[in-house]
Design an enzyme around this catalytic site. Structure first.
Site, mmCIF file in Angstrom:
data_model
loop_
_atom_site.group_PDB
_atom_site.id
_atom_site.type_symbol
_atom_site.label_atom_id
_atom_site.label_comp_id
_atom_site.label_asym_id
_atom_site.label_seq_id
_atom_site.Cartn_x
_atom_site.Cartn_y
_atom_site.Cartn_z
ATOM 1 C CD GLN A 5 -3.031 -8.939 2.945
ATOM 2 O OE1 GLN A 5 -4.194 -9.366 2.905
ATOM 3 N NE2 GLN A 5 -2.724 -7.691 2.640
ATOM 4 C CD GLU B 125 3.001 -0.855 11.530
ATOM 5 O OE1 GLU B 125 2.699 -1.119 10.367
ATOM 6 O OE2 GLU B 125 2.166 -0.645 12.415
ATOM 7 C CG ASP C 184 0.003 -2.721 2.418
ATOM 8 O OD1 ASP C 184 -1.211 -2.548 2.162
ATOM 9 O OD2 ASP C 184 0.460 -3.809 2.830
ATOM 10 C CB CYS D 97 -7.325 -3.353 1.730
ATOM 11 S SG CYS D 97 -7.148 -2.096 3.005
HETATM 12 C C1 LIG Z 1 -2.605 -2.975 5.493
HETATM 13 S S1 LIG Z 1 -1.444 -3.131 6.827
HETATM 14 C C2 LIG Z 1 0.024 -3.489 5.879
HETATM 15 C C3 LIG Z 1 1.148 -4.161 6.644
HETATM 16 C C4 LIG Z 1 2.296 -4.716 5.817
HETATM 17 N N1 LIG Z 1 2.634 -3.890 4.680
HETATM 18 C C5 LIG Z 1 1.991 -6.127 5.353
HETATM 19 O O1 LIG Z 1 1.681 -6.330 4.194
HETATM 20 O O2 LIG Z 1 2.063 -7.048 6.182
HETATM 21 C C6 LIG Z 1 -1.269 -1.452 7.333
HETATM 22 C C7 LIG Z 1 -0.285 -1.231 8.453
HETATM 23 O O3 LIG Z 1 -0.196 0.171 8.698
HETATM 24 C C8 LIG Z 1 -0.118 0.406 10.100
HETATM 25 N N2 LIG Z 1 -0.619 1.786 10.262
HETATM 26 C C9 LIG Z 1 -1.898 2.228 10.204
HETATM 27 N N3 LIG Z 1 -1.933 3.572 10.262
HETATM 28 C C10 LIG Z 1 -0.650 3.999 10.355
HETATM 29 C C11 LIG Z 1 -0.018 5.295 10.425
HETATM 30 N N4 LIG Z 1 -0.747 6.425 10.400
HETATM 31 N N5 LIG Z 1 1.311 5.362 10.492
HETATM 32 C C12 LIG Z 1 2.066 4.213 10.523
HETATM 33 N N6 LIG Z 1 1.533 2.963 10.444
HETATM 34 C C13 LIG Z 1 0.197 2.864 10.361
HETATM 35 C C14 LIG Z 1 -0.926 -0.689 10.737
HETATM 36 O O4 LIG Z 1 -0.486 -0.939 12.060
HETATM 37 C C15 LIG Z 1 -0.630 -1.868 9.787
HETATM 38 O O5 LIG Z 1 0.475 -2.613 10.220
#
Ligand SMILES: C[S@@+](CC[C@H](N)C(=O)[O-])C[C@H]1O[C@@H](n2cnc3c(N)ncnc32)[C@H](O)[C@@H]1O
Length: 221
Positions: free
Chosen positions: A56, A106, A146, A173
């Site tokens: 973040q 992830e 998330d 978000c």
């Molecule tokens: C909004 S971030 C949240 C990260 C973590 N929860 C944090 O608060 O630090 C979304 C995360 O989802 C991962 N991501 C995006 N699409 C994805 C998918 N289809 N499957 C797995 N991970 C994914 C991105 O790499 C990123 O790390």
């Protein structure tokens, strides 16, 4: 650097600096001392990450969101929790510290490498969330969702609801994507019991929302 592209300096919370282009990609391919691995501190833990990993932007965001997720889920010792879209393990760490058996998913291999280092007590899978949900245990007590701006999507929401978790913390978000996923959750028998919005991007129209979703029946009881 390609013509027409601007370069921006970004200061991380530990005061190191990154050079990124206007699509937020690192300009330098080679790791340079001080911008390779970063350490952030949140929720009572140190988190190692690299410039490709999600973290973040607002310095108070990580602690604020962890607080909202824990307040909403009220995790109990021994409960199983899936932390979906877990990044480098921010929520996973907090849930482990609350006594949960946590499993993070992830798709970034590098983020998962860091997550395993940051939260060695948890299990992690490096995969797309929709694919991982095909093999994860068929029951879980709690879920943290998330997703990125596109939202979790129908397949992921349905696979989560099938497990009938006691509560889901949805960290959003993008309000429009969240609204679409919320509609799916309502259709699947869950309803929001708490909805909090946080101004984590001051001077912009962006908001971060933490919604707690619980099964209709237990929420009514
Ligand atoms: C909004 S971030 C949240 C990260 C973590 N929860 C944090 O608060 O630090 C979304 C995360 O989802 C991962 N991501 C995006 N699409 C994805 C998918 N289809 N499957 C797995 N991970 C994914 C991105 O790499 C990123 O790390």
């Amino acid at each position: 650097m390609a013509a027409g592209r601007s370069t921006v300096g970004v200061a991380a919370a530990d005061h190191s600096a990154l050079l990124v282009d206007d699509e937020a990609r690192l300009v330098d391919d080679e790791p340079v001392q001080g911008i390779g691995d970063l350490t952030e501190h949140a929720a009572g833990r140190d988190f190692l990450l690299d410039a490709e990993s999600f973290w973040q932007v607002h310095p108070a965001a990580a602690d604020t969101l962890v607080g909202a997720v824990l307040d909403g889920l009220r995790p109990g010792p021994g409960e199983r929790v899936f932390d979906l879209f877990c990044g480098v393990g921010l929520f996973t760490g907090a849930l482990v510290d609350a006594g949960c058996r946590a499993w993070g998913v992830e798709w970034s291999k590098s983020a998962i490498t860091h997550a395993r280092h940051n939260v060695p007590e948890a299990r992690f899978t490096a995969a797309k969330v929709d694919r991982a949900l095909r093999t994860l245990p068929k029951r879980t007590d709690l879920v943290v969702l998330d997703p990125p701006r596109a939202g979790a999507g129908r397949t992921v929401v349905n696979a989560v609801l099938t497990r009938r978790p006691r509560a889901i913390a949805y960290v959003a978000c993008d309000p429009a994507a969240f609204a679409r996923d919320l509609r799916r959750a309502l259709d699947g028998g869950y309803r929001p019991t708490s909805l909090r919005a946080f101004d984590l991007f001051p001077m912009t129209h962006h908001l971060e929302v933490v919604a707690i979703l619980e099964p209709e029946t237990s929420a009514e009881a």
